[in-house]
Design an enzyme around this catalytic site. Structure first.
Site, PDB file in Angstrom:
ATOM      1  N   SER A 123     -16.031  60.371  39.046  1.00  0.00           N
ATOM      2  CA  SER A 123     -17.346  59.957  38.547  1.00  0.00           C
ATOM      3  C   SER A 123     -18.161  59.388  39.704  1.00  0.00           C
ATOM      4  O   SER A 123     -17.619  59.056  40.759  1.00  0.00           O
ATOM      5  CB  SER A 123     -17.186  58.918  37.431  1.00  0.00           C
ATOM      6  OG  SER A 123     -17.510  57.632  37.909  1.00  0.00           O
ATOM      7  N   LYS A 124     -19.455  59.291  39.451  1.00  0.00           N
ATOM      8  CA  LYS A 124     -20.359  58.772  40.485  1.00  0.00           C
ATOM      9  C   LYS A 124     -19.951  57.378  40.935  1.00  0.00           C
ATOM     10  O   LYS A 124     -20.314  56.933  42.001  1.00  0.00           O
ATOM     11  CB  LYS A 124     -21.788  58.688  39.925  1.00  0.00           C
ATOM     12  CG  LYS A 124     -22.506  60.011  39.926  1.00  0.00           C
ATOM     13  CD  LYS A 124     -23.930  59.834  39.459  1.00  0.00           C
ATOM     14  CE  LYS A 124     -24.023  59.978  37.960  1.00  0.00           C
ATOM     15  NZ  LYS A 124     -25.326  60.027  37.385  1.00  0.00           N
ATOM     16  N   ARG A 125     -19.225  56.686  40.060  1.00  0.00           N
ATOM     17  CA  ARG A 125     -18.853  55.310  40.383  1.00  0.00           C
ATOM     18  C   ARG A 125     -17.590  55.202  41.245  1.00  0.00           C
ATOM     19  O   ARG A 125     -17.264  54.145  41.728  1.00  0.00           O
ATOM     20  CB  ARG A 125     -18.682  54.487  39.087  1.00  0.00           C
ATOM     21  CG  ARG A 125     -20.001  54.129  38.441  1.00  0.00           C
ATOM     22  CD  ARG A 125     -19.796  53.548  37.063  1.00  0.00           C
ATOM     23  NE  ARG A 125     -19.159  54.523  36.176  1.00  0.00           N
ATOM     24  CZ  ARG A 125     -19.807  55.510  35.574  1.00  0.00           C
ATOM     25  NH1 ARG A 125     -21.092  55.651  35.741  1.00  0.00           N
ATOM     26  NH2 ARG A 125     -19.172  56.348  34.783  1.00  0.00           N
TER      27      ARG A 125
END
Ligand code: GLU
Length: 524
Positions: free
Chosen positions: A264-266
């Site tokens: 994920s982007k995180r």
């Protein structure tokens, strides 16, 4: 059978930046097109009007260009050093192709492969809720409007209900799919509902527009994320309904994080292409790293050029299992690429990060000094954006960091050593200070490996000779090398570590060294 010229496409939706997953899809399509001697098309799937923006489009085009992924047909743009885009199979923006979708929809309605569905969103929601409550193995549209009578349809029309257009899926058919990565897979159409092709108002949805475009653009191979695998089955049936051969599909596995979950982007280190650019990741390294997310160049080599990749790339050798994103490996690779550059290239590529340090002095005239300075750090950075912090001490009086301050305070005689060193340097022939006159810094004198480089003018000491003189002084002072070097380095550079001590002294230049060593704050 005559094989058509391979034609591949990358079909991003301009609803956000070019993320890792998209970049990898683009890269594999590009590499396959190039390796097959085919054509690479860029198609913009901009039918999501609420989320598509021109800004995202620009960011995607720039991201591809930055990665050196050029395209033969599609939006016109300068990428990979060449003018990309144009072509005879456009328009390449879906919103400019609505007439094609309307014509194809009419054809499918006429042939009975599509039908109008008048169900309200509320009814669809209800059906779904009931399926869930009943734990039904099938979730989706129940086919309510499949076989309406003429009269029923007329009644809905009279009420002004705007229909969706749905594709009529075969009831119970086993679709045999050969995927270039996943091999032979069978899917029963019972799992799949009659999907919406066109919404009221004529805007097509993804699966429908994609097939119309793939037909018109004569696409022969499609590489995309495995989340599209079942879409591929729906699309295959639509190709059949239209009487066209389906492209060969290759659904590439997910990119995973270090824990094996979906990336994920995180997750740490996950950025979009332009974020990597702005943080000073070398584009060739990012390209190289992304290529390895699911594919291997060879058992004993991870670093390769674009050209080598194109020569070696086989879509069938992309793995079926998810590829783990490893930010440390990406950063290691960036460092490896930076190390390979000739120092002139390092200087040129670093400009955006380093030029602000010059405080208005001419970049061109500072070239020799910058070559020396950057050369010293070439082995010590992985991203170009690390350079300003590493080089700042050369341009500004350094505020000692904690470790450096400790080194300055540790020994009460340290102020005397600094003073003695200043006296020594004053009598030596060293490069002058670059502080006020960087342009005059001797261009013949090169670092980082002074012994390898052009000999400096005879009158100027090399860093090695400077080292000999310094050691003699340390001996006279009756102290150990480490005792001396730590506080002196702290006074000159503000840090306790860095490149070779004598290289630092030499690079800083005589005047600046004297000033810093004799500055009252250093004398305690
Ligand atoms: N616009 C789709 C996406 O970004 C394209 C998928 C495809 O390649 O068919 O996921």
């Amino acid at each position: 059978m005559i094989h058509p010229t391979p034609r591949l496409r990358f079909a991003p939706s301009p609803t956000g930046p070019l993320h890792l997953g998209g970049a990898r899809t683009a890269l594999y399509n590009w590499a396959l097109a190039r390796s097959l001697g085919g054509t690479f098309v860029l198609r913009i799937e901009d039918t999501d009007r609420a989320r598509s923006t021109d800004e995202s489009l620009q960011i995607i085009l720039e991201g591809l260009a930055w990665l050196g992924i050029d395209w033969d047909e599609g939006p016109e743009f300068e990428a990979g050093g060449r003018a990309c885009g144009g072509g005879d199979h456009g328009p390449y923006f879906q919103m400019q192709r609505l007439d094609r979708y309307a014509a194809t929809a009419a054809q499918l309605l006429a042939s009975g492969h599509a039908y109008r569905c008048y169900c309200s969103p509320e009814r669809i929601e209800q059906v779904r809720a009931q399926q869930k409550a009943e734990k039904s193995s099938f979730l989706g549209y129940d086919g309510h409007c499949r076989d309406l009578t003429e009269q029923q349809r007329a009644d809905f029309e009279a009420e002004g209900v705007q229909p969706n257009l749905r594709f009529r899926m075969p009831d119970d058919e086993v679709v045999k799919v050969h995927d270039l990565i996943r091999g032979d897979v069978e899917v029963n159409t019972r799992q799949l509902d009659d999907w919406v092709m066109v919404r009221p108002g004529g805007v097509p949805l993804y699966n429908f527009a994609c097939v119309v475009d793939d037909v018109d653009m004569r696409i022969t191979h499609v590489v995309r994320g495995e989340e599209h695998f079942l879409n591929g089955v729906k699309q295959r049936l639509l190709f059949e309904a239209l009487g066209h051969e389906c492209p060969q599909y290759a659904h590439i596995p997910l990119i995973l994080n270090q824990q094996g979950g979906k990336l994920s982007k995180r997750d740490p280190g996950v950025k979009s292409a332009l974020e990597y650019r702005d943080l000073g990741y070398p584009p060739d390294a990012v390209f190289n790293y992304i290529a390895l997310l699911g594919w291997g160049f060879s058992a004993d080599r991870d670093l390769f050029t674009r050209k080598e990749m194109v020569e070696a790339f086989r879509i069938g050798s992309v793995g079926k299992a998810g590829a783990k994103f490893d930010v440390d490996k990406l950063h290691w690779m960036c460092g490896e690429y930076i190390r390979q550059w000739p120092v002139e290239e390092l200087v040129a590529r670093s400009r955006r990060w380093v030029e602000p340090l010059l405080a208005g002095a001419s970049w061109e005239e500072s070239a020799a000094f910058l070559g020396n300075a950057l050369g010293l750090f070439q082995e010590r950075v992985q991203l170009l954006s690390e350079l300003p912090a590493k080089l700042r001490w050369l341009f500004e009086d350094p505020a000692p960091d904690e470790a450096a301050q400790k080194n300055l305070d540790k020994h009460e005689d340290a102020p005397q050593w600094l003073a003695a060193y200043a006296d020594l340097l004053e009598g030596l022939d060293l490069p002058a200070s670059f502080g006020s006159d960087r342009g005059a810094f001797d261009r013949e004198v090169r670092l980082p490996t002074p012994e390898d480089c052009d000999p400096p003018p005879a009158s100027v000491l090399t860093p090695t000779q400077l080292g000999d003189r310094t050691r003699a002084l340390i001996q006279d002072l009756g102290i150990k090398f480490g005792q001396f070097v730590h506080p002196v380095r702290a006074a000159l550079t503000g840090t306790s570590k860095g490149p070779g001590f004598f290289d630092c002294v030499w690079l800083l230049g005589k005047e600046e060294c004297l000033r810093r060593l004799r500055s009252p704050s250093r004398r305690g």
